[in-house]
Scaffold this motif. Sequence first.
Motif, PDB file in Angstrom:
ATOM      1  N   ALA A   1     -76.244 -12.062  46.152  1.00 15.04           N
ATOM      2  CA  ALA A   1     -75.463 -11.733  47.275  1.00 15.04           C
ATOM      3  C   ALA A   1     -75.902 -12.703  48.384  1.00 15.04           C
ATOM      4  O   ALA A   1     -74.910 -13.464  48.859  1.00 15.04           O
ATOM      5  CB  ALA A   1     -75.650 -10.398  47.595  1.00 15.04           C
ATOM      6  N   GLY A   2     -76.914 -13.155  48.555  1.00 14.58           N
ATOM      7  CA  GLY A   2     -77.280 -14.182  49.642  1.00 14.58           C
ATOM      8  C   GLY A   2     -76.890 -15.610  49.535  1.00 14.58           C
ATOM      9  O   GLY A   2     -76.341 -16.192  50.195  1.00 14.58           O
ATOM     10  N   SER A   3     -77.189 -16.140  48.048  1.00 14.92           N
ATOM     11  CA  SER A   3     -76.503 -17.098  47.614  1.00 14.92           C
ATOM     12  C   SER A   3     -75.009 -17.348  47.767  1.00 14.92           C
ATOM     13  O   SER A   3     -74.452 -18.455  48.137  1.00 14.92           O
ATOM     14  CB  SER A   3     -76.916 -17.593  46.474  1.00 14.92           C
ATOM     15  OG  SER A   3     -76.604 -16.728  45.239  1.00 14.92           O
ATOM     16  N   VAL A   4     -74.224 -16.126  47.408  1.00 16.64           N
ATOM     17  CA  VAL A   4     -72.882 -16.367  47.507  1.00 16.64           C
ATOM     18  C   VAL A   4     -72.434 -16.238  49.076  1.00 16.64           C
ATOM     19  O   VAL A   4     -71.553 -17.135  49.530  1.00 16.64           O
ATOM     20  CB  VAL A   4     -72.269 -15.148  46.759  1.00 16.64           C
ATOM     21  CG1 VAL A   4     -70.772 -14.719  47.286  1.00 16.64           C
ATOM     22  CG2 VAL A   4     -72.391 -15.026  45.321  1.00 16.64           C
ATOM     23  N   TYR A   5     -73.156 -15.679  49.715  1.00 15.17           N
ATOM     24  CA  TYR A   5     -72.827 -15.818  51.285  1.00 15.17           C
ATOM     25  C   TYR A   5     -72.972 -17.275  51.756  1.00 15.17           C
ATOM     26  O   TYR A   5     -72.464 -17.790  52.510  1.00 15.17           O
ATOM     27  CB  TYR A   5     -73.702 -14.777  51.961  1.00 15.17           C
ATOM     28  CG  TYR A   5     -73.546 -14.876  53.397  1.00 15.17           C
ATOM     29  CD1 TYR A   5     -72.330 -14.470  53.975  1.00 15.17           C
ATOM     30  CD2 TYR A   5     -74.435 -15.442  54.307  1.00 15.17           C
ATOM     31  CE1 TYR A   5     -72.065 -14.448  55.465  1.00 15.17           C
ATOM     32  CE2 TYR A   5     -74.210 -15.274  55.811  1.00 15.17           C
ATOM     33  CZ  TYR A   5     -73.261 -14.921  56.076  1.00 15.17           C
ATOM     34  OH  TYR A   5     -72.839 -14.837  57.570  1.00 15.17           O
ATOM     35  N   ALA A   6     -74.295 -17.896  51.401  1.00 17.92           N
ATOM     36  CA  ALA A   6     -74.495 -19.143  51.780  1.00 17.92           C
ATOM     37  C   ALA A   6     -73.514 -20.238  51.068  1.00 17.92           C
ATOM     38  O   ALA A   6     -72.890 -21.122  51.671  1.00 17.92           O
ATOM     39  CB  ALA A   6     -76.067 -19.573  51.333  1.00 17.92           C
ATOM     40  N   VAL A   7     -73.063 -20.054  49.958  1.00 13.40           N
ATOM     41  CA  VAL A   7     -72.016 -21.016  49.580  1.00 13.40           C
ATOM     42  C   VAL A   7     -70.708 -20.701  50.186  1.00 13.40           C
ATOM     43  O   VAL A   7     -70.079 -21.851  50.564  1.00 13.40           O
ATOM     44  CB  VAL A   7     -71.791 -20.379  47.842  1.00 13.40           C
ATOM     45  CG1 VAL A   7     -70.615 -21.271  47.553  1.00 13.40           C
ATOM     46  CG2 VAL A   7     -72.860 -20.818  47.017  1.00 13.40           C
ATOM     47  N   SER A   8     -70.263 -19.596  50.423  1.00 16.91           N
ATOM     48  CA  SER A   8     -69.175 -19.263  51.207  1.00 16.91           C
ATOM     49  C   SER A   8     -69.161 -20.041  52.441  1.00 16.91           C
ATOM     50  O   SER A   8     -67.906 -20.595  52.850  1.00 16.91           O
ATOM     51  CB  SER A   8     -68.827 -17.734  51.245  1.00 16.91           C
ATOM     52  OG  SER A   8     -68.703 -17.240  49.907  1.00 16.91           O
ATOM     53  N   ILE A   9     -70.312 -19.758  53.444  1.00 14.25           N
ATOM     54  CA  ILE A   9     -70.089 -20.343  54.689  1.00 14.25           C
ATOM     55  C   ILE A   9     -70.409 -21.732  54.606  1.00 14.25           C
ATOM     56  O   ILE A   9     -69.525 -22.326  55.496  1.00 14.25           O
ATOM     57  CB  ILE A   9     -71.241 -19.692  55.289  1.00 14.25           C
ATOM     58  CG1 ILE A   9     -71.342 -17.954  55.618  1.00 14.25           C
ATOM     59  CG2 ILE A   9     -71.686 -20.148  56.977  1.00 14.25           C
ATOM     60  CD1 ILE A   9     -70.194 -17.693  56.165  1.00 14.25           C
ATOM     61  N   SER A  10     -71.211 -22.237  53.887  1.00 16.47           N
ATOM     62  CA  SER A  10     -71.216 -23.923  53.814  1.00 16.47           C
ATOM     63  C   SER A  10     -69.838 -24.391  53.484  1.00 16.47           C
ATOM     64  O   SER A  10     -69.647 -25.594  53.782  1.00 16.47           O
ATOM     65  CB  SER A  10     -72.383 -24.149  52.851  1.00 16.47           C
ATOM     66  OG  SER A  10     -72.288 -23.721  51.495  1.00 16.47           O
ATOM     67  N   ALA A  11     -69.136 -23.725  52.488  1.00 15.98           N
ATOM     68  CA  ALA A  11     -67.881 -24.258  51.925  1.00 15.98           C
ATOM     69  C   ALA A  11     -66.823 -24.196  53.129  1.00 15.98           C
ATOM     70  O   ALA A  11     -66.062 -25.326  53.496  1.00 15.98           O
ATOM     71  CB  ALA A  11     -67.399 -23.480  50.854  1.00 15.98           C
ATOM     72  N   LEU A  12     -66.948 -23.076  53.772  1.00 20.90           N
ATOM     73  CA  LEU A  12     -66.108 -22.941  54.954  1.00 20.90           C
ATOM     74  C   LEU A  12     -66.494 -24.005  55.948  1.00 20.90           C
ATOM     75  O   LEU A  12     -65.337 -24.732  56.739  1.00 20.90           O
ATOM     76  CB  LEU A  12     -66.194 -21.854  55.584  1.00 20.90           C
ATOM     77  CG  LEU A  12     -65.311 -20.628  54.857  1.00 20.90           C
ATOM     78  CD1 LEU A  12     -65.674 -19.318  55.741  1.00 20.90           C
ATOM     79  CD2 LEU A  12     -63.924 -20.894  55.019  1.00 20.90           C
ATOM     80  N   GLY A  13     -67.502 -24.235  56.280  1.00 23.33           N
ATOM     81  CA  GLY A  13     -67.814 -25.397  57.370  1.00 23.33           C
ATOM     82  C   GLY A  13     -67.386 -26.610  57.052  1.00 23.33           C
ATOM     83  O   GLY A  13     -67.246 -27.380  57.850  1.00 23.33           O
ATOM     84  N   LEU A  14     -67.541 -26.888  55.641  1.00 24.19           N
ATOM     85  CA  LEU A  14     -66.988 -28.252  55.132  1.00 24.19           C
ATOM     86  C   LEU A  14     -65.606 -28.365  55.233  1.00 24.19           C
ATOM     87  O   LEU A  14     -65.035 -29.335  55.614  1.00 24.19           O
ATOM     88  CB  LEU A  14     -67.306 -28.403  53.676  1.00 24.19           C
ATOM     89  CG  LEU A  14     -68.902 -28.759  53.456  1.00 24.19           C
ATOM     90  CD1 LEU A  14     -69.323 -29.090  52.096  1.00 24.19           C
ATOM     91  CD2 LEU A  14     -69.472 -30.181  53.960  1.00 24.19           C
ATOM     92  N   VAL A  15     -64.810 -27.153  54.905  1.00 19.33           N
ATOM     93  CA  VAL A  15     -63.458 -27.328  54.860  1.00 19.33           C
ATOM     94  C   VAL A  15     -62.716 -27.363  56.237  1.00 19.33           C
ATOM     95  O   VAL A  15     -61.966 -27.959  56.649  1.00 19.33           O
ATOM     96  CB  VAL A  15     -62.752 -26.071  54.190  1.00 19.33           C
ATOM     97  CG1 VAL A  15     -61.281 -25.902  54.293  1.00 19.33           C
ATOM     98  CG2 VAL A  15     -63.128 -26.397  52.623  1.00 19.33           C
ATOM     99  N   ASN A  16     -63.536 -26.454  57.250  1.00 22.20           N
ATOM    100  CA  ASN A  16     -62.922 -26.616  58.578  1.00 22.20           C
ATOM    101  C   ASN A  16     -63.315 -27.453  59.569  1.00 22.20           C
ATOM    102  O   ASN A  16     -62.578 -27.720  60.540  1.00 22.20           O
ATOM    103  CB  ASN A  16     -63.372 -25.200  59.379  1.00 22.20           C
ATOM    104  CG  ASN A  16     -62.810 -23.766  58.408  1.00 22.20           C
ATOM    105  OD1 ASN A  16     -61.674 -23.998  57.770  1.00 22.20           O
ATOM    106  ND2 ASN A  16     -63.468 -22.551  58.400  1.00 22.20           N
TER     107      ASN A  16
END
Length: 210
Positions: free
Chosen positions: A96-111
């Motif tokens: 769960a923690g790694s999925v959260y980190a992946v999601s946030i970092s991906a958003l940071g790159l996209v946005n």
Amino acid sequence: MCTGKCSRVVGVGLWPLALTCIVCNLLLCFPDWDTQYVKGGGRLLTPEVLYLGGLVGGGAMILIPAIHIQATGRQGCCGNRCGMFLSILFALVGVAGSVYAVSISALGLVNGPLCQVRESNGSLGTWGQPFLSTHEELSKQSYLFNTSTWDTCVNPPGVVQFNVILFSLVLAAALLELLLCGVQVLNGLFGCLCGTCNKKQARDPKQTQY
């Protein structure tokens, strides 16, 4: 490799990945290595930095499971079938923690980063995320692959490169964490069924030959 040794490998592997996520998330709070952007509740920081994907998701939620998972690979109270069952639950927390980190970092790159842009007349404009709309226009190339647009951000200096590198590191580390935690879920299941196969390293004093 027996389940106990596999747990040790997974546990040891999670430590540097979690520390990488934590350090990168902390560094993201200081673009241009300046503390002024943290002031005022971080209103001048990229929003995805404040979601603490690396600090909480890829960091704290991985370090705690790593302690127990590594302990199941040694002799003691955790190196048994019950400890292996608990390692499955801890590994799921890590997932769960790694999925959260992946999601946030991906958003940071996209946005893209929050920054002060330069107007067409050369004057400094308002603060915003100038690359935020790029992913909404499928025909428009992402800023990640068009480095000529990175000069759009004036302040903090070099914030685009800064965010891209650090968010990419968090993303890569979190993906590896996700893989290791997934392996531990399967390893813990086999450990519950088959045991940890940890061998006693100390001999019984009664069997000592004189």
